[in-house]
Design a protein around this motif. Sequence first.
Motif, PDB file in Angstrom:
ATOM      1  N   THR A  97       0.832  -1.193   0.000  1.00 16.72           N
ATOM      2  CA  THR A  97       0.000   0.000   0.000  1.00 16.72           C
ATOM      3  C   THR A  97       0.868   1.246   0.000  1.00 16.72           C
ATOM      4  N   ALA A  98       0.383   2.272  -0.648  1.00 17.26           N
ATOM      5  CA  ALA A  98       1.027   3.567  -0.532  1.00 17.26           C
ATOM      6  C   ALA A  98       0.660   4.178   0.822  1.00 17.26           C
ATOM      7  N   LEU A  99       1.478   5.084   1.268  1.00 15.35           N
ATOM      8  CA  LEU A  99       1.266   5.722   2.565  1.00 15.35           C
ATOM      9  C   LEU A  99       1.044   7.216   2.390  1.00 15.35           C
ATOM     10  N   THR A 100       0.230   7.772   3.268  1.00 18.90           N
ATOM     11  CA  THR A 100       0.020   9.214   3.270  1.00 18.90           C
ATOM     12  C   THR A 100       1.220   9.909   3.903  1.00 18.90           C
ATOM     13  N   GLU A 101       1.186  11.225   3.936  1.00 17.69           N
ATOM     14  CA  GLU A 101       2.258  11.987   4.574  1.00 17.69           C
ATOM     15  C   GLU A 101       2.353  11.675   6.069  1.00 17.69           C
ATOM     16  N   ASP A 102       1.252  11.181   6.628  1.00 19.76           N
ATOM     17  CA  ASP A 102       1.244  10.802   8.045  1.00 19.76           C
ATOM     18  C   ASP A 102       1.601   9.336   8.249  1.00 19.76           C
ATOM     19  N   TRP A 103       2.041   8.705   7.209  1.00 19.51           N
ATOM     20  CA  TRP A 103       2.493   7.320   7.245  1.00 19.51           C
ATOM     21  C   TRP A 103       1.385   6.364   7.642  1.00 19.51           C
ATOM     22  N   VAL A 104       0.194   6.608   7.140  1.00 17.66           N
ATOM     23  CA  VAL A 104      -0.895   5.647   7.277  1.00 17.66           C
ATOM     24  C   VAL A 104      -1.288   5.207   5.877  1.00 17.66           C
ATOM     25  N   PRO A 105      -1.875   4.001   5.751  1.00 18.39           N
ATOM     26  CA  PRO A 105      -2.237   3.516   4.418  1.00 18.39           C
ATOM     27  C   PRO A 105      -3.136   4.492   3.670  1.00 18.39           C
ATOM     28  N   LEU A 106      -2.816   4.709   2.422  1.00 15.54           N
ATOM     29  CA  LEU A 106      -3.579   5.605   1.573  1.00 15.54           C
ATOM     30  C   LEU A 106      -4.858   4.918   1.129  1.00 15.54           C
ATOM     31  N   GLU A 107      -5.974   5.550   1.395  1.00 18.61           N
ATOM     32  CA  GLU A 107      -7.276   4.988   1.047  1.00 18.61           C
ATOM     33  C   GLU A 107      -7.310   4.610  -0.428  1.00 18.61           C
ATOM     34  N   GLY A 108      -7.732   3.379  -0.708  1.00 20.58           N
ATOM     35  CA  GLY A 108      -7.890   2.946  -2.087  1.00 20.58           C
ATOM     36  C   GLY A 108      -6.626   2.477  -2.771  1.00 20.58           C
ATOM     37  N   SER A 109      -5.518   2.384  -2.054  1.00 19.85           N
ATOM     38  CA  SER A 109      -4.262   2.012  -2.701  1.00 19.85           C
ATOM     39  C   SER A 109      -3.847   0.565  -2.448  1.00 19.85           C
ATOM     40  N   TRP A 110      -4.620  -0.155  -1.675  1.00 22.56           N
ATOM     41  CA  TRP A 110      -4.250  -1.541  -1.397  1.00 22.56           C
ATOM     42  C   TRP A 110      -4.287  -2.383  -2.664  1.00 22.56           C
ATOM     43  N   GLY A 111      -3.303  -3.294  -2.772  1.00 27.17           N
ATOM     44  CA  GLY A 111      -3.373  -4.299  -3.810  1.00 27.17           C
ATOM     45  C   GLY A 111      -4.324  -5.411  -3.402  1.00 27.17           C
ATOM     46  N   GLN A 112      -4.403  -6.447  -4.248  1.00 29.91           N
ATOM     47  CA  GLN A 112      -5.337  -7.540  -3.969  1.00 29.91           C
ATOM     48  C   GLN A 112      -4.739  -8.575  -3.019  1.00 29.91           C
ATOM     49  N   GLY A 113      -3.429  -8.499  -2.815  1.00 29.37           N
ATOM     50  CA  GLY A 113      -2.765  -9.401  -1.888  1.00 29.37           C
ATOM     51  C   GLY A 113      -2.211 -10.637  -2.565  1.00 29.37           C
ATOM     52  N   THR A 114      -1.226 -11.237  -1.913  1.00 28.37           N
ATOM     53  CA  THR A 114      -0.652 -12.492  -2.374  1.00 28.37           C
ATOM     54  C   THR A 114      -0.467 -13.405  -1.163  1.00 28.37           C
ATOM     55  N   GLN A 115      -0.895 -14.651  -1.296  1.00 29.66           N
ATOM     56  CA  GLN A 115      -0.892 -15.588  -0.171  1.00 29.66           C
ATOM     57  C   GLN A 115       0.491 -16.210   0.010  1.00 29.66           C
ATOM     58  N   VAL A 116       0.963 -16.164   1.228  1.00 31.65           N
ATOM     59  CA  VAL A 116       2.187 -16.859   1.620  1.00 31.65           C
ATOM     60  C   VAL A 116       1.831 -17.902   2.657  1.00 31.65           C
ATOM     61  N   THR A 117       2.208 -19.139   2.396  1.00 32.19           N
ATOM     62  CA  THR A 117       1.973 -20.231   3.335  1.00 32.19           C
ATOM     63  C   THR A 117       3.296 -20.901   3.645  1.00 32.19           C
ATOM     64  N   VAL A 118       3.613 -20.960   4.921  1.00 29.07           N
ATOM     65  CA  VAL A 118       4.862 -21.581   5.364  1.00 29.07           C
ATOM     66  C   VAL A 118       4.504 -22.823   6.164  1.00 29.07           C
ATOM     67  N   SER A 119       4.823 -23.973   5.601  1.00 33.02           N
ATOM     68  CA  SER A 119       4.424 -25.230   6.219  1.00 33.02           C
ATOM     69  C   SER A 119       5.328 -26.346   5.736  1.00 33.02           C
ATOM     70  N   SER A 120       5.581 -27.278   6.642  1.00 27.90           N
ATOM     71  CA  SER A 120       6.367 -28.449   6.268  1.00 27.90           C
ATOM     72  C   SER A 120       5.452 -29.590   5.836  1.00 27.90           C
TER      73      SER A 120
END
Length: 120
Positions: A97-120
Motif C-alpha cells: 500500500t502507498a502511505l500518506t504523509e502521516d504514514w498511514v495507508p492511503l485509502e484505495g491504494s491496497w493491492g489484492q494481496g498475495t498468499q504466503v503459506t509456510v508449512s512443512s
Amino acid sequence: QVQLAESGGGLVQPGDSLTLSCVDSAGPFSSYNIAWFRKAPGKEREFVAATTRNGENAYYPRSVMGRFAISRDNAKNTLVLQINNAQPEDTAIYYCTALTEDWVPLEGSWGQGTQVTVSS
C-alpha cells in the motif's frame, strides 16, 4: 493514485526464502512512501515493512527485523519484499500500500494481496 498488484506468494517450507513483488501500473509510484502489511486468519492486519520515496530508509517491526528486507526500483515502479528464514507464523496474505504523509495507508491504494503459506 497508485494501482498496486502483488505477486510472488506461494507455499514454502520453514527456513526457505521467498520474494514478493508489488507493481504500480498507474505510475506515480515514486511519489509515495510504500509499505507491506500482512493479514493472517483470525488476526489483525500487521505492518511488516516500509520504505521511503527514494528507498534509502527502511522500517520494520521487531517481529520480522533481520529476516525481511524491503526494497524498491522506482524506474520499474516495483516494490520488493524479501522474506528469509520463513516461519509458520509468516503465513498470511501480504499486501502492499502507498502511505500518506502521516504514514498511514492511503485509502484505495491496497493491492489484492498475495498468499504466503509456510508449512512443512
